[in-house]
Scaffold this motif. Structure first.
Motif, PDB file in Angstrom:
ATOM      1  N   GLU A   1      82.867  64.538  22.992  1.00 25.04           N
ATOM      2  CA  GLU A   1      83.965  63.745  22.428  1.00 25.04           C
ATOM      3  C   GLU A   1      83.488  62.312  22.167  1.00 25.04           C
ATOM      4  N   ASN A   2      84.285  61.585  21.407  1.00 24.40           N
ATOM      5  CA  ASN A   2      84.006  60.159  21.202  1.00 24.40           C
ATOM      6  C   ASN A   2      84.003  59.454  22.556  1.00 24.40           C
ATOM      7  N   ASN A   3      83.111  58.510  22.714  1.00 22.96           N
ATOM      8  CA  ASN A   3      83.003  57.692  23.925  1.00 22.96           C
ATOM      9  C   ASN A   3      82.613  58.515  25.158  1.00 22.96           C
TER      10      ASN A   3
ATOM     11  N   THR B   1      75.552  58.343  22.572  1.00 17.61           N
ATOM     12  CA  THR B   1      74.694  57.243  22.114  1.00 17.61           C
ATOM     13  C   THR B   1      73.970  56.599  23.289  1.00 17.61           C
TER      14      THR B   1
END
Length: 79
Positions: free
Chosen positions: A30-32, A36
Motif C-alpha cells: 500500500e501507499n506509505n 521506497t
C-alpha cells in the motif's frame, strides 16, 4: 548477491528481516508502507559497498566498443 536483509531503526522500520532473497525480487504494498524506504536502504548499502570495495570489475570489455554495446552483449547472453 544478497540473500538476506535486516533493517533496524531506519525511517518507518523499527525492525525488518527479509530472508531467501533472489536475484530479482518484487516489492509491493500500500501507499506509505515503506517500499521506497526499502529501496533507499538498498541504494545506501550499494553505495557504501562501492566506497569500501570499489566498483565491480567490468566483464567482457572489448577495447573500442561502447558501454551500450557491452550492455547489449550481456542482454543477449541472458536469452
Amino acid at each position: 548477491m544478497i540473500s538476506e536483509l535486516r533493517i533496524e531503526n531506519f525511517r518507518g522500520f523499527t525492525s525488518l528481516e527479509l530472508k531467501d532473497l533472489k536475484r530479482v525480487n518484487l516489492v509491493v504494498g500500500e501507499n506509505n508502507a515503506g517500499k521506497t524506504s526499502l529501496l533507499d536502504v538498498a541504494v545506501k548499502f550499494a553505495n557504501h559497498m562501492c566506497a569500501v570495495l570499489g566498483p565491480a570489475p567490468k566483464k567482457r570489455v572489448i577495447p573500442g566498443h561502447s558501454l551500450a554495446e557491452e550492455a547489449f552483449v550481456e542482454l543477449y547472453e541472458l536469452f
